[in-house]
Design a protein around this motif. Structure first.
Motif, mmCIF file in Angstrom:
data_model
loop_
_atom_site.group_PDB
_atom_site.id
_atom_site.type_symbol
_atom_site.label_atom_id
_atom_site.label_comp_id
_atom_site.label_asym_id
_atom_site.label_seq_id
_atom_site.Cartn_x
_atom_site.Cartn_y
_atom_site.Cartn_z
ATOM 1 N N VAL A 180 0.848 -1.330 0.005
ATOM 2 C CA VAL A 180 -0.038 0.118 -0.006
ATOM 3 C C VAL A 180 0.907 1.067 0.104
ATOM 4 C CG1 VAL A 180 -0.112 0.407 2.435
ATOM 5 C CG2 VAL A 180 -2.059 0.896 1.008
ATOM 6 N N TYR A 181 0.399 2.159 -0.609
ATOM 7 C CA TYR A 181 1.083 3.736 -0.593
ATOM 8 C C TYR A 181 0.507 4.921 0.081
ATOM 9 C CZ TYR A 181 3.750 1.638 -4.456
ATOM 10 O OH TYR A 181 4.599 0.855 -5.295
ATOM 11 N N PHE A 182 1.077 5.703 0.745
ATOM 12 C CA PHE A 182 0.542 6.608 1.388
ATOM 13 C C PHE A 182 1.495 7.590 1.606
ATOM 14 C CE2 PHE A 182 2.512 4.079 4.767
ATOM 15 C CZ PHE A 182 3.176 4.990 5.510
ATOM 16 N N GLU A 183 1.146 9.003 2.140
ATOM 17 C CA GLU A 183 2.216 10.050 1.993
ATOM 18 C C GLU A 183 1.786 11.124 3.167
ATOM 19 O OE1 GLU A 183 1.218 13.666 0.814
ATOM 20 O OE2 GLU A 183 -1.014 12.684 1.427
ATOM 21 N N PHE A 184 3.021 11.955 3.358
ATOM 22 C CA PHE A 184 2.539 13.057 4.209
ATOM 23 C C PHE A 184 3.476 14.286 3.440
ATOM 24 C CE2 PHE A 184 4.860 16.012 7.149
ATOM 25 C CZ PHE A 184 3.731 16.458 7.833
ATOM 26 N N GLY A 185 2.647 15.117 3.305
ATOM 27 C CA GLY A 185 3.085 16.539 2.641
ATOM 28 C C GLY A 185 2.969 17.646 3.423
ATOM 29 N N SER A 186 3.720 18.786 3.257
ATOM 30 C CA SER A 186 3.357 20.061 4.058
ATOM 31 C C SER A 186 4.107 21.199 3.356
ATOM 32 C CB SER A 186 3.709 19.953 5.596
ATOM 33 O OG SER A 186 3.614 21.239 6.150
ATOM 34 N N TRP A 187 3.519 22.196 3.247
ATOM 35 C CA TRP A 187 4.147 23.619 2.784
ATOM 36 C C TRP A 187 4.935 24.034 3.762
ATOM 37 C CZ3 TRP A 187 3.133 27.916 5.325
ATOM 38 C CH2 TRP A 187 2.151 27.864 6.296
ATOM 39 N N PHE A 188 4.912 24.086 4.953
ATOM 40 C CA PHE A 188 5.338 24.471 6.242
ATOM 41 C C PHE A 188 7.032 24.700 6.152
ATOM 42 C CE2 PHE A 188 6.609 25.085 10.740
ATOM 43 C CZ PHE A 188 6.034 26.273 10.899
ATOM 44 N N LEU A 189 7.718 25.835 6.113
ATOM 45 C CA LEU A 189 8.863 25.802 6.087
ATOM 46 C C LEU A 189 9.449 24.953 4.657
ATOM 47 C CD1 LEU A 189 9.906 25.246 9.831
ATOM 48 C CD2 LEU A 189 9.832 27.023 8.597
ATOM 49 N N GLY A 190 8.543 24.653 3.939
ATOM 50 C CA GLY A 190 9.176 24.485 2.579
ATOM 51 C C GLY A 190 9.424 22.634 2.727
ATOM 52 N N TYR A 191 8.773 22.124 3.603
ATOM 53 C CA TYR A 191 9.015 20.644 3.849
ATOM 54 C C TYR A 191 9.138 19.707 2.869
ATOM 55 C CZ TYR A 191 9.079 15.954 5.813
ATOM 56 O OH TYR A 191 9.556 14.648 6.047
ATOM 57 N N GLY A 192 8.144 19.621 1.986
ATOM 58 C CA GLY A 192 7.846 18.832 0.739
ATOM 59 C C GLY A 192 6.917 17.747 1.005
ATOM 60 N N THR A 193 7.169 16.545 0.314
ATOM 61 C CA THR A 193 6.397 15.363 0.717
ATOM 62 C C THR A 193 7.057 14.236 0.576
ATOM 63 O OG1 THR A 193 4.352 16.435 -0.620
ATOM 64 C CG2 THR A 193 4.430 14.071 -0.436
ATOM 65 N N ASP A 194 7.020 13.174 1.617
ATOM 66 C CA ASP A 194 7.195 12.121 1.912
ATOM 67 C C ASP A 194 6.451 10.930 1.078
ATOM 68 O OD1 ASP A 194 9.533 12.800 3.226
ATOM 69 O OD2 ASP A 194 8.383 12.673 5.458
ATOM 70 N N LEU A 195 6.840 10.247 0.461
ATOM 71 C CA LEU A 195 5.829 9.145 -0.262
ATOM 72 C C LEU A 195 6.150 7.797 0.117
ATOM 73 C CD1 LEU A 195 3.552 8.443 -2.212
ATOM 74 C CD2 LEU A 195 5.394 8.465 -4.103
ATOM 75 N N PHE A 196 5.420 6.971 0.998
ATOM 76 C CA PHE A 196 5.863 5.820 1.495
ATOM 77 C C PHE A 196 5.034 4.551 0.811
ATOM 78 C CE2 PHE A 196 5.617 8.824 5.038
ATOM 79 C CZ PHE A 196 6.752 8.827 5.462
#
Length: 376
Positions: free
Chosen positions: A320-336
């Motif tokens: 399965v795939y999931f993700e975490f993304g955030s604009w805060f402090l330019g973090y970007g996105t982790d794709l798991f």
């Protein structure tokens, strides 16, 4: 604690050398994208390697843009995406070039459901029902009888009949249409607690290959499953006995309808200060009757948010795939990507503010299309 395998830092350019040699399914007309750059508004890209490298786009995605869904159709090399303001776009060359084909009325998020004849249904989730049928470049709004004063959480078209559509409304009632979404009839009632109490719902999922298999996630009462299209319901076993559970996201494997993934929060764990904050991804192999936690929230390693994107692998029911993304402090996105067979979790990272949709090529299981978000 499970170790997270982090792949090399993502480069925003396509690595063509990892295209698979073998195809799957009956989709031999589908071709791989013949491009190293996606031409369009920058809101969709693709990857051959779980997000370790992404195809560059002809222009950057602009704030504030969010793609609420992207999906592949049964017509060879055709995809749809839908985003902010109901902007509906299509690609006819396996995702290399995109062009707007319409603007939809209604409140986001819009969702896309492919049908087996190459058409698609596009619909609004959680808000007043707006339902569209897309055939080629023609977009027609439907006015379905039986869905008045309802909102939807799930919509699936039967794999062998484009006119057979099944939905789950926000109360947990399953409704069926056999006339292409023109009219719907209820299959049964909403799930209830053993004493007859009502439940509140966060999400619902219908198995793509078995429309009778339905799973819903609730506010405080875990998950419920049905094997007969919502005529009867069983409360799932998950977490310690007596623990209250929020289940925010549900998804059923297209390979094996007995495999169900949900993301939930164990309220007792959360209140006790557990390091996981009570947040877990759970997996079921018996159609949602029982669940066990397989991925935990881990500060600094794995961030599980309420209502995260949860997408089963197209050919492997253990992934399965999931993700975490955030604009805060330019973090970007982790794709798991999580592999239950080997209990292995991998992570890639990209600079986009979020990945809001994932769809897979119907021929190449390692080719994934990503819908993007930019808020900055």
């Amino acid at each position: 604690m499970r170790r997270v395998a982090t792949l090399s830092t993502v480069a925003l350019s396509l690595i063509l050398g990892v295209q698979p040699a073998l195809a799957y399914g009956a989709n031999d007309d589908w071709m791989p994208p013949r491009c190293d750059q996606v031409t369009g508004d920058g809101s969709v890209t693709f990857t051959w390697n779980d997000g370790n490298s992404l195809a560059r786009t002809s222009q950057p995605v602009t704030p504030a843009t969010t793609v609420s869904d992207v999906d592949v159709l049964s017509s060879a090399n055709r995809l749809l995406s839908v985003g902010a303001g109901g902007r509906l776009s299509a690609s006819d060359d396996a995702g290399c070039t995109w062009a707007e084909i319409g603007r939809l009325d209604g409140q986001a998020p819009f969702m896309i459901t492919p049908a087996p004849d190459g058409s698609a249904y596009v619909w609004t989730k959680y808000d007043e029902v707006r339902l569209y049928r897309v055939v080629g470049a023609a977009v027609t709004e439907l006015k379905p009888a039986g869905l008045e004063n309802r909102a939807l959480m799930a919509l699936v078209a039967a794999p062998s009949d484009p006119r057979h559509v099944r939905v789950v409304d926000t109360g947990g009632v399953v409704l069926d249409s056999t006339d292409g979404g023109l009219s719907f009839k209820a299959m049964g009632g909403a799930p209830t607690l053993p004493g007859g109490g009502m439940v509140g719902l966060y999400d619902a999922a219908v198995a793509p290959t078995d429309l009778d298999r339905v799973v819903v996630g609730t506010v405080g009462d875990g998950a419920f499953t049905s094997a007969d299209g919502g005529r009867t319901w069983t409360q799932s076993a998950m977490g310690a006995k007596g623990n209250r559970m929020n289940v925010f996201t549900a998804s059923v494997s297209a390979v094996d309808p007995s495999v169900v993934w949900v993301m939930g929060l164990d309220i007792a764990e959360h209140d006790s200060g557990a390091s996981s904050e009570g947040r877990h991804i759970y997996r079921s192999t018996d159609g949602g009757q029982t669940f066990r936690p397989v991925v935990d929230h881990e500060f600094g390693e794995v961030t599980l948010t309420n209502g995260l994107l949860l997408v089963p692998h197209p050919t492997d029911p253990s992934r399965v795939y999931f993700e975490f993304g955030s604009w805060f402090l330019g973090y970007g996105t982790d794709l798991f990507s999580y592999d239950a067979m080997h209990d292995r979790l991998t992570k890639t990272h990209n600079p986009y503010d979020d990945v809001t949709a994932i769809a897979f090529s119907p021929r190449f299981p390692t080719l994934a299309y990503l819908g993007l978000s930019e808020q900055r």
